[in-house]
Scaffold this motif. Structure first.
Motif, short mmCIF file in Angstrom:
data_model
loop_
_atom_site.label_atom_id
_atom_site.label_comp_id
_atom_site.label_asym_id
_atom_site.label_seq_id
_atom_site.Cartn_x
_atom_site.Cartn_y
_atom_site.Cartn_z
N MET A 1 0.71 -1.17 0.09
CA MET A 1 0.06 0.06 -0.06
C MET A 1 0.82 1.17 0.15
O MET A 1 1.87 1.18 0.58
CB MET A 1 -1.02 0.04 1.46
CG MET A 1 -2.04 -1.06 1.21
SD MET A 1 -2.96 -0.69 2.51
CE MET A 1 -1.89 -1.42 3.97
N ASN A 2 0.36 2.18 -0.78
CA ASN A 2 1.01 3.58 -0.73
C ASN A 2 0.04 4.62 -0.43
O ASN A 2 -1.19 4.42 -0.53
CB ASN A 2 1.60 3.88 -2.07
CG ASN A 2 2.61 2.80 -2.59
OD1 ASN A 2 3.51 2.37 -1.86
ND2 ASN A 2 2.42 2.19 -3.88
N LEU A 3 0.69 5.82 0.03
CA LEU A 3 -0.18 6.81 0.41
C LEU A 3 -0.57 7.75 -0.52
O LEU A 3 0.23 8.22 -1.37
CB LEU A 3 0.67 7.65 1.76
CG LEU A 3 0.92 6.93 2.91
CD1 LEU A 3 1.90 7.53 3.67
CD2 LEU A 3 -0.12 6.45 3.68
N VAL A 4 -1.95 8.24 -0.43
CA VAL A 4 -2.34 9.13 -1.87
C VAL A 4 -2.95 10.29 -1.11
O VAL A 4 -3.80 10.21 -0.10
CB VAL A 4 -3.36 8.25 -2.54
CG1 VAL A 4 -2.41 7.22 -3.18
CG2 VAL A 4 -4.49 7.70 -1.80
N THR A 5 -3.28 11.11 -2.01
CA THR A 5 -4.17 12.37 -1.79
C THR A 5 -5.01 12.79 -2.97
O THR A 5 -4.32 12.64 -4.06
CB THR A 5 -3.43 13.61 -1.49
OG1 THR A 5 -2.54 13.46 -0.22
CG2 THR A 5 -4.40 14.82 -1.45
N PHE A 6 -6.28 12.68 -3.02
CA PHE A 6 -7.14 12.85 -4.05
C PHE A 6 -8.31 13.59 -3.84
O PHE A 6 -8.57 13.74 -2.54
CB PHE A 6 -7.44 11.21 -4.60
CG PHE A 6 -8.40 10.65 -3.38
CD1 PHE A 6 -9.89 10.53 -3.53
CD2 PHE A 6 -7.87 9.90 -2.18
CE1 PHE A 6 -10.48 9.74 -2.72
CE2 PHE A 6 -8.35 9.23 -1.54
CZ PHE A 6 -10.03 9.26 -1.70
N THR A 7 -8.98 14.05 -4.82
CA THR A 7 -10.35 14.73 -4.74
C THR A 7 -11.29 13.89 -5.31
O THR A 7 -11.26 13.47 -6.43
CB THR A 7 -10.12 16.16 -5.56
OG1 THR A 7 -9.08 16.93 -4.69
CG2 THR A 7 -11.49 16.88 -5.62
N ALA A 8 -12.52 13.89 -4.58
CA ALA A 8 -13.66 13.28 -5.22
C ALA A 8 -14.88 13.99 -4.59
O ALA A 8 -14.77 14.37 -3.46
CB ALA A 8 -13.74 11.77 -4.61
N GLY A 20 -8.04 -1.82 -7.61
CA GLY A 20 -8.88 -1.04 -8.29
C GLY A 20 -9.24 0.30 -7.87
O GLY A 20 -10.27 0.80 -8.49
N GLY A 21 -8.47 0.97 -7.02
CA GLY A 21 -8.93 2.31 -6.53
C GLY A 21 -8.03 2.55 -5.27
O GLY A 21 -6.88 2.23 -5.05
N ASP A 60 -11.22 3.23 -9.41
CA ASP A 60 -10.58 4.18 -10.27
C ASP A 60 -11.33 4.83 -11.34
O ASP A 60 -12.32 4.26 -11.76
CB ASP A 60 -9.44 3.21 -11.33
CG ASP A 60 -8.42 2.65 -10.54
OD1 ASP A 60 -7.88 3.15 -9.66
OD2 ASP A 60 -7.93 1.58 -10.66
N GLY A 61 -11.16 5.99 -11.83
CA GLY A 61 -12.10 6.78 -12.26
C GLY A 61 -12.98 7.92 -11.93
O GLY A 61 -13.60 8.51 -12.44
N SER A 62 -13.26 7.56 -10.44
CA SER A 62 -14.10 8.20 -9.48
C SER A 62 -13.34 9.38 -8.71
O SER A 62 -13.98 10.14 -8.27
CB SER A 62 -15.11 7.24 -8.83
OG SER A 62 -14.26 6.85 -7.80
#
Length: 284
Positions: A1-8, A20-21, A60-62
């Protein structure tokens, strides 16, 4: 696992990768607003343990990838840090006596999968594939022998540059290096636990599938441990600070004639054990 920052859904989250996400975890740790806070609190291990066995909350994609540490106090970039890059300057020096440094601002980067932005003021948007280290344990005058112990994570950087603006001034390159969204960082943070993760790994950049840059970190003129020791001599490093460690030869400016990035191009920066950072190009 890797750490992420994202906007949804119009909100920024942080979390970890999952098949898958991604898994959003920021809601479980309201005391930590961003991954910078997680790093400062020494909370990476706790976050990874919490994420064990969880399915993706956002497939993924969302969601949109953001730069992993959206709010660093400092981003410091190392220039001319590979032998072939040094030779490009034709000044007769086998190696410079001290490293070249310049700052970048977080606003000058975009996330994985987002386009690099070419401004109307110049067509000379160029690429520079690099590895970046994220400081986990702060300090001042950090001994080189202890420096790698101050790293929290690794990520990738496309240190996009507006070349003619780099040459506007006599003593600095800052204005050519800080155009909004001209570079990229990500996709994620790879937790750092072993010096082998950075000491001699392959780094390459491709544009539209064609190999443009290729080298190994073991050939750096100033290894990462030396970078941390030198930089921390004059400024206190704090958790979440980012050091962008240098790019190999092969940028578009060195082609004959120079080849600049244009809308529709795809740039991929890849490093063994870290992953791939992929961005298109668009006009502002």
């Amino acid at each position: 696992m890797n750490l992420v920052t994202f906007t949804a859904d119009g909100r920024q989250h942080w979390g970890v990768t999952a098949p898958g996400g991604v898994v959003a975890l920021s809601g479980r740790f309201p005391q930590w607003r961003s991954l910078r806070d997680v790093i400062a609190a020494g909370g990476i291990a706790q976050v990874l343990e919490t994420a064990q066995g969880k399915e993706a909350s956002h497939p993924d994609g969302s969601f949109r990838w953001d730069i992993p540490v959206p709010d660093p106090e400092k981003i410091i970039c190392v220039g001319v840090n590979f032998p072939d890059r040094n030779a490009e300057y034709k000044d007769g020096q086998d190696a410079p006596p001290f490293m070249s440094l310049f700052p970048r601002f977080a606003r000058s980067f975009t996330g994985h999968g987002q386009p690099l932005i070419r401004p109307p003021e110049s067509p000379q948007l160029d690429y520079e594939g690099e590895i970046a280290v994220v400081i986990g344990k702060g300090g001042r005058r950090i001994p080189r022998a202890e420096a790698l112990g101050h790293i929290a994570a690794l990520t990738l950087c496309n240190e996009g540059t507006i070349r003619d603006w780099v040459r506007h001034a006599k003593f600095n390159v800052t204005q050519g290096k800080n155009w909004d969204r001209s570079g990229a960082m990500g996709p994620w943070l790879v937790p750092f636990a072993d010096p082998a993760q950075i000491e001699d790994i392959a780094l390459e950049t491709r544009v539209n599938g064609a190999l443009r840059q290729s080298d190994r970190t073991g050939r750096m003129l100033f290894p990462v441990a030396e970078q941390i020791a030198y930089i921390s001599t004059f400024t206190t490093l704090v958790p979440g600070d980012i050091i962008v460690t240098g790019t190999p030869t092969g940028a578009g400016a060195r082609a004959t004639p120079p080849v600049w990035l244009k809308p529709g191009d795809v740039v991929e920066v890849r490093a063994a054990g870290i992953g791939a950072l992929v961005n298109g190009v668009a006009d502002e």
